[in-house]
Scaffold this active site. Structure first.
Site, PDB file in Angstrom:
ATOM      1  N   GLU A 165      -0.414  10.650 -26.441  1.00  0.00           N
ATOM      2  CA  GLU A 165      -0.412  11.529 -25.037  1.00  0.00           C
ATOM      3  C   GLU A 165       1.112  11.144 -24.639  1.00  0.00           C
ATOM      4  O   GLU A 165       1.707  11.852 -23.682  1.00  0.00           O
ATOM      5  CB  GLU A 165      -1.353  10.843 -23.834  1.00  0.00           C
ATOM      6  CG  GLU A 165      -1.011   9.445 -23.418  1.00  0.00           C
ATOM      7  CD  GLU A 165      -1.536   8.270 -24.463  1.00  0.00           C
ATOM      8  OE1 GLU A 165      -1.788   8.522 -25.710  1.00  0.00           O
ATOM      9  OE2 GLU A 165      -1.414   7.046 -24.179  1.00  0.00           O
ATOM     10  N   HIS A 186       0.125   6.184 -29.238  1.00  0.00           N
ATOM     11  CA  HIS A 186      -0.191   6.799 -27.866  1.00  0.00           C
ATOM     12  C   HIS A 186       0.147   8.251 -28.086  1.00  0.00           C
ATOM     13  O   HIS A 186       1.250   8.593 -27.859  1.00  0.00           O
ATOM     14  CB  HIS A 186       0.582   6.294 -26.792  1.00  0.00           C
ATOM     15  CG  HIS A 186       0.183   4.770 -26.366  1.00  0.00           C
ATOM     16  ND1 HIS A 186      -0.646   4.702 -25.243  1.00  0.00           N
ATOM     17  CD2 HIS A 186       0.431   3.707 -26.682  1.00  0.00           C
ATOM     18  CE1 HIS A 186      -0.851   3.510 -24.932  1.00  0.00           C
ATOM     19  NE2 HIS A 186      -0.184   2.743 -25.687  1.00  0.00           N
ATOM     20  N   ILE A 246       2.753   0.582 -28.462  1.00  0.00           N
ATOM     21  CA  ILE A 246       3.124  -0.367 -27.511  1.00  0.00           C
ATOM     22  C   ILE A 246       1.776  -1.642 -27.196  1.00  0.00           C
ATOM     23  O   ILE A 246       0.823  -1.318 -27.031  1.00  0.00           O
ATOM     24  CB  ILE A 246       2.968   0.537 -25.966  1.00  0.00           C
ATOM     25  CG1 ILE A 246       3.787   1.397 -26.032  1.00  0.00           C
ATOM     26  CG2 ILE A 246       3.449  -0.557 -24.846  1.00  0.00           C
ATOM     27  CD1 ILE A 246       3.918   2.499 -24.744  1.00  0.00           C
ATOM     28  N   ARG A 247       2.488  -2.667 -27.662  1.00  0.00           N
ATOM     29  CA  ARG A 247       1.588  -3.994 -27.887  1.00  0.00           C
ATOM     30  C   ARG A 247       0.280  -3.361 -28.596  1.00  0.00           C
ATOM     31  O   ARG A 247      -0.867  -3.764 -27.985  1.00  0.00           O
ATOM     32  CB  ARG A 247       1.451  -4.639 -26.531  1.00  0.00           C
ATOM     33  CG  ARG A 247       2.409  -5.204 -25.827  1.00  0.00           C
ATOM     34  CD  ARG A 247       1.904  -6.562 -25.133  1.00  0.00           C
ATOM     35  NE  ARG A 247       1.066  -6.178 -24.076  1.00  0.00           N
ATOM     36  CZ  ARG A 247      -0.091  -6.754 -23.701  1.00  0.00           C
ATOM     37  NH1 ARG A 247      -0.138  -7.717 -24.171  1.00  0.00           N
ATOM     38  NH2 ARG A 247      -0.454  -6.346 -22.861  1.00  0.00           N
ATOM     39  N   GLY A 307      -3.660   0.760 -22.049  1.00  0.00           N
ATOM     40  CA  GLY A 307      -3.474   0.051 -20.836  1.00  0.00           C
ATOM     41  C   GLY A 307      -3.919  -1.304 -21.180  1.00  0.00           C
ATOM     42  O   GLY A 307      -3.349  -2.010 -22.329  1.00  0.00           O
ATOM     43  N   GLU A 308      -4.832  -2.212 -20.444  1.00  0.00           N
ATOM     44  CA  GLU A 308      -5.077  -3.344 -20.870  1.00  0.00           C
ATOM     45  C   GLU A 308      -6.711  -3.404 -20.860  1.00  0.00           C
ATOM     46  O   GLU A 308      -7.393  -3.275 -19.909  1.00  0.00           O
ATOM     47  CB  GLU A 308      -4.526  -4.362 -19.491  1.00  0.00           C
ATOM     48  CG  GLU A 308      -4.770  -5.916 -19.776  1.00  0.00           C
ATOM     49  CD  GLU A 308      -4.288  -6.220 -21.076  1.00  0.00           C
ATOM     50  OE1 GLU A 308      -3.000  -5.656 -21.157  1.00  0.00           O
ATOM     51  OE2 GLU A 308      -4.920  -6.891 -21.826  1.00  0.00           O
ATOM     52  N   SER A 309      -7.009  -3.769 -22.131  1.00  0.00           N
ATOM     53  CA  SER A 309      -8.338  -3.654 -22.633  1.00  0.00           C
ATOM     54  C   SER A 309      -9.346  -4.664 -21.780  1.00  0.00           C
ATOM     55  O   SER A 309     -10.139  -4.182 -21.465  1.00  0.00           O
ATOM     56  CB  SER A 309      -8.593  -3.873 -24.174  1.00  0.00           C
ATOM     57  OG  SER A 309      -7.980  -4.825 -24.587  1.00  0.00           O
ATOM     58  N   CYS A 346      -5.161   3.311 -28.243  1.00  0.00           N
ATOM     59  CA  CYS A 346      -4.638   1.782 -27.872  1.00  0.00           C
ATOM     60  C   CYS A 346      -5.763   0.861 -27.286  1.00  0.00           C
ATOM     61  O   CYS A 346      -6.736   0.563 -27.995  1.00  0.00           O
ATOM     62  CB  CYS A 346      -3.467   1.900 -27.315  1.00  0.00           C
ATOM     63  SG  CYS A 346      -2.279   0.512 -27.707  1.00  0.00           S
TER      64      CYS A 346
END
Ligand code: GLN
Length: 189
Positions: A174, A172, A135-136, A48-50, A80
């Site tokens: 998952e 990822h 992803i990023r 997600g966004e850390s 991630c």
């Protein structure tokens, strides 16, 4: 009795991790408050966004409890952004958990459009190569002496590492069909 796995559900792709646990027939629960950690022996911190997750963890008073539980042996899988939150050293992030002896660079492969897939070898996890979605993604720049490197990209970048009860993965697992990394993680608790 099989213990319940917690899935930190503050932000990010927690539902995809929960779906993998359901598929593996492991009892799980979402964790959004300290009380939800009761009886949880293993926790997944999703992608997600850390920065957002770090701020929510701080606002919800989860940081010290998580650090204590991890020190007491709770297994944690960070994917991630989750790996970023585990790292002892991160560029541009304050208030992570700082529990794992790795240094991490955020968004190390570029922007969202630079997201990519790769086939990686992780012989301790799976005899077959694993398809990995980045992803990023962050890059694990260095790892301490007690950290096992589980997988690298062809350019040598570390993409999966383990230190005792902690498993950090920069991609990822998952989002793809192989459940090998989740099964390996569940064996740690
Ligand atoms: N770039 C995100 C961060 O720094 C991580 C991206 C992800 O979790 N897919 O938090």
């Amino acid at each position: 009795m099989t213990s319940t796995v917690g899935v930190l559900a503050l932000q990010g792709d927690f539902a995809e991790h929960a779906a993998v646990l359901t598929h593996l027939q492991r009892p799980w629960r979402y964790v959004t408050q300290v009380q939800h950690l009761h009886g949880v022996a293993a926790l997944i911190i999703p992608g997600g966004e850390s920065t957002t997750m770090a701020r929510l963890m701080t606002d919800l008073d989860l940081v010290v409890t998580l650090q204590t539980r991890i020190r007491d042996g709770m297994a944690v899988l960070g994917t991630c952004a989750g790996a970023i939150l585990l790292a002892r050293q991160v560029d541009h992030l304050s208030q992570g958990l700082q529990v794992m002896d790795i240094a991490v660079q955020r968004n190390a492969f570029g922007r969202q459009v630079d997201s990519f897939t790769a086939t990686i070898a992780a012989p301790t996890i799976s005899p077959a190569p694993i398809h990995a979605v980045f992803i990023r993604a962050p890059r694990i720049l260095s790892a301490g002496p007690n950290v096992d490197i589980l997988a690298r990209l062809d350019d040598g970048s570390i993409v999966a590492a383990r230190e005792r009860n902690l498993l950090a993965i920069t991609f990822h697992p998952e989002l793809t069909r192989s459940t090998a990394f989740h099964e390996f993680f569940l064996s740690l608790s």
